[in-house]
Design an enzyme around this catalytic site. Structure first.
Site, PDB file in Angstrom:
ATOM      1  N   TYR A 253       0.816  -1.216   0.000  1.00  0.00           N
ATOM      2  CA  TYR A 253       0.000   0.000   0.000  1.00  0.00           C
ATOM      3  C   TYR A 253       0.851   1.268   0.000  1.00  0.00           C
ATOM      4  CZ  TYR A 253      -3.927  -2.952   1.588  1.00  0.00           C
ATOM      5  OH  TYR A 253      -4.897  -3.916   1.696  1.00  0.00           O
ATOM      6  N   GLU A 307      -2.359  -8.590  -0.924  1.00  0.00           N
ATOM      7  CA  GLU A 307      -3.224  -7.411  -0.782  1.00  0.00           C
ATOM      8  C   GLU A 307      -2.617  -6.244  -1.538  1.00  0.00           C
ATOM      9  OE1 GLU A 307      -4.236  -6.023   3.196  1.00  0.00           O
ATOM     10  OE2 GLU A 307      -4.403  -8.097   3.890  1.00  0.00           O
ATOM     11  N   TRP A 345      -7.314  -5.866  -2.523  1.00  0.00           N
ATOM     12  CA  TRP A 345      -7.990  -5.622  -1.243  1.00  0.00           C
ATOM     13  C   TRP A 345      -9.004  -4.514  -1.462  1.00  0.00           C
ATOM     14  CZ3 TRP A 345      -8.202  -8.079   3.362  1.00  0.00           C
ATOM     15  CH2 TRP A 345      -9.001  -7.433   4.341  1.00  0.00           C
ATOM     16  N   GLU A 352     -13.113  -1.217   8.218  1.00  0.00           N
ATOM     17  CA  GLU A 352     -11.694  -0.867   8.107  1.00  0.00           C
ATOM     18  C   GLU A 352     -11.121  -0.547   9.500  1.00  0.00           C
ATOM     19  OE1 GLU A 352      -9.362  -1.253   6.027  1.00  0.00           O
ATOM     20  OE2 GLU A 352      -7.912   0.066   6.973  1.00  0.00           O
TER      21      GLU A 352
HETATM   22  C1  BGC Z   1      -4.767  -5.206   6.339  1.00  0.00           C
HETATM   23  C2  BGC Z   1      -6.251  -5.155   6.047  1.00  0.00           C
HETATM   24  C3  BGC Z   1      -6.673  -3.699   5.921  1.00  0.00           C
HETATM   25  C4  BGC Z   1      -5.926  -3.090   4.752  1.00  0.00           C
HETATM   26  C5  BGC Z   1      -6.290  -1.641   4.476  1.00  0.00           C
HETATM   27  C6  BGC Z   1      -3.950  -4.264   5.510  1.00  0.00           C
HETATM   28  O1  BGC Z   1      -2.945  -3.720   6.296  1.00  0.00           O
HETATM   29  O2  BGC Z   1      -4.301  -6.518   6.215  1.00  0.00           O
HETATM   30  O3  BGC Z   1      -6.929  -5.818   7.054  1.00  0.00           O
HETATM   31  O4  BGC Z   1      -8.044  -3.536   5.776  1.00  0.00           O
HETATM   32  O5  BGC Z   1      -4.563  -3.134   5.029  1.00  0.00           O
HETATM   33  O6  BGC Z   1      -5.946  -0.840   5.554  1.00  0.00           O
END
Ligand code: BGC
Length: 392
Positions: A253, A307, A345, A352
Site C-alpha cells: 500500500y 493485498e 484488497w 476498516e
Molecule cells: C490489512 C487489512 C486492511 C488493509 C487496508 C492491511 O494492512 O491486512 O486488514 O483492511 O490493510 O488498511
C-alpha cells in the site's frame, strides 16, 4: 508507460481478499469486539455464497479469507465443531466455483481468553498458535490451497504496541522485541505443524511491504535512514522466517519519502509529494510495488500479492490504481520475479479497523443502509477483464 498488451504467466491467480472480523459479522468474543464493534459487518458469515457468485462473475479464481480464532476456539480448552463445519462449507463453496482458497490463520484478532492472558506478549503465545494451527489444519487442509500463518506481523506490532491504535492498545517499546520473537516462533511452529500433516502444503506469511526512499538523495544520513527503514519494514521478519516459507505474500500500500530532520525529534519525518492520494490519505505510488518485488527476488521463492488496494468512495481512481500497479508488477515479472497471483484488497467494502465502515476499499459496494445490498462497481468490471484475459 506505452499501450502494449502485457501477458501474465500461465495459471496466474486473480482474485481479492477479505478477513474474518472485517466482513463476517456477529463476532463478539475477540479482542476487538468491545471497543471496536463491527456488528453484522457484511454478514459474510451467512452471505458468502452470494459474494462468491459475484467473485465468479468477476472472473476471479482465488479468494483470500481468514479464520476467526474466537469462533473456532471460544475458550482455552474448547474447539467448536460447528464453526469448523462452517469453514468447511465456505471452502466447499469455493471449490464448487473452482476458486482457489488462501486461508489466513491470524488476521489481527485474538479470542478474548487469549488476550486476557497477555495475547501476543504472553511467552506461551507460539504454543497456543501452534495448537490452534494444528487443529485447523487437521480439520480443513484437504480443502485448502494456500495457508497464510500471520497477516502483517510488523503492522500488528507497530499499531498494537507502539502507536496503541489496535488492541492491545499498548505504547510500550519494551514489549516489542518479545512480540517480534513470539511472531517468529509462532510462524515456525505453525509452518512445521502444517507440513507434518501435509508435506505438500503451501505455507507463507502476508507481510506489509513499504517502499522507502530518501527525501534528499545526496544526504548520507538520509540514505542510511532509508536503508534501515527498508530493512526493518520489508526484510527483518523475512530474515527469520524465509527458510520456513513456501511463498512470500506481499501486501503493498505504501511509499514513504523519508526526510532527515536533525533539529526536530525524532529526527525523521515522512514527507511525501502526495500528488495523488486515496480516501485514507495514503499516497498512490504504483512504482513502489516494482521496487518491493525486485527486492524480493533475492529470496528465490514464489510471490503472491496478497493485498493491494485503495479506499475510493467515488470509484474514480480505483481502476487506474489497479492498472498502474499491475503494469509495474508485470515489469517485475518480466525481469524475473516469480509472481504467481494478485489479490485486490478488498472484494467488497468492509470494516476498516479503527476507521470503521466509512472507508470503501471494495470492488463491490455494500449499502449498509439498504440491507447490505451488494453492487459491483465499474472498476470491478474493468478488473474482471484483466482476470479473464490474463493480460493487461
Ligand atoms: C490489512 C487489512 C486492511 C488493509 C487496508 C492491511 O494492512 O491486512 O486488514 O483492511 O490493510 O488498511
Amino acid at each position: 508507460m506505452s499501450q502494449k498488451i502485457r501477458k501474465f504467466p500461465k495459471d496466474f491467480l486473480w482474485g481479492a481478499a477479505v478477513s474474518s472480523y472485517q466482513v463476517e459479522g456477529g463476532i463478539d468474543h475477540c479482542d476487538w469486539s468491545e471497543k471496536f464493534p463491527a456488528g453484522r459487518a457484511c454478514d459474510y458469515y451467512h452471505k458468502y455464497e452470494e459474494y462468491f457468485d459475484l467473485a465468479k462473475e468477476l472472473n476471479q479464481n482465488v479468494h483470500r479469507f481468514s479464520l476467526e480464532w474466537s469462533r473456532i476456539q471460544p475458550n482455552e480448552g474448547k474447539f467448536d465443531r460447528k464453526e469448523i463445519e462452517h469453514y468447511r462449507k465456505i471452502l466447499r463453496a469455493l471449490k464448487k466455483r473452482r476458486i482457489k482458497s488462501m486461508v489466513t490463520i491470524l488476521h489481527f484478532t485474538l479470542p478474548i481468553w487469549l488476550s486476557e492472558k497477555g495475547g501476543l506478549h504472553n511467552a506461551r503465545f507460539p504454543d497456543y498458535f501452534e495448537s490452534f494451527t494444528r487443529f485447523v489444519t487437521e480439520e480443513l487442509d484437504d480443502l485448502v490451497d494456500f495457508w497464510v500463518t500471520i497477516n502483517e506481523p510488523m503492522v500488528y506490532l507497530s499499531l498494537g504496541y507502539i502507536e496503541g491504535r489496535f488492541p492491545p492498545q499498548k505504547k510500550n517499546l519494551f514489549l516489542t522485541p518479545l512480540v517480534f520473537i513470539n511472531f517468529v516462533k509462532a510462524h515456525k511452529k505453525a509452518y512445521k505443524a502444517i507440513h507434518s500433516i501435509n508435506s505438500n502444503a503451501k505455507v507463507g506469511t502476508a507481510q506489509n511491504y513499504c517502499f522507502s526512499e530518501a527525501y534528499n538523495k545526496r544526504s548520507f544520513v538520509n540514505m542510511i535512514l532509508v536503508k534501515i527503514s527498508n530493512f526493518i519494514t520489508n526484510n527483518f521478519f523475512s530474515k527469520f522466517v524465509i527458510k520456513y516459507s513456501d511463498f512470500i505474500g506481499v501486501n503493498y500500500y505504501f511509499h514513504n519519502r523519508i526526510k532527515f530532520t536533525p533539529f526536530s525529534f525524532p529526527f525523521v519525518k515522512i514527507d511525501n509529494e502526495n500528488k495523488k492520494v486515496s480516501d485514507m490519505n495514503w499516497e498512490i505510488f504504483p512504482k513502489g510495488l516494482y521496487f518491493v518485488l525486485k527486492d524480493m527476488k533475492k529470496y528465490n521463492k514464489p510471490v503472491y500479492i496478497t493485498e493491494n488496494g485503495i479506499a475510493d468512495t467515488k470509484d474514480e481512481k480505483r481502476f487506474e490504481f489497479i492498472k498502474d500497479h499491475l503494469t509495474w508488477m508485470h515489469k517485475a515479472i518480466k525481469e524475473g520475479v516469480d509472481v504467481r497471483g494478485y489479490m485486490y484488497w478488498s472484494l467488497f467494502d468492509n470494516f476498516e479497523w479503527d476507521s470503521g465502515f466509512a472507508k470503501k476499499f471494495g470492488l463491490i459496494e455494500i449499502d449498509y443502509k439498504n440491507n447490505l445490498k451488494a453492487e459491483i462497481r465499474r472498476s470491478a468490471y474493468d478488473y474482471a477483464e484483466i482476470c479473464k484475459n490474463n493480460s493487461l
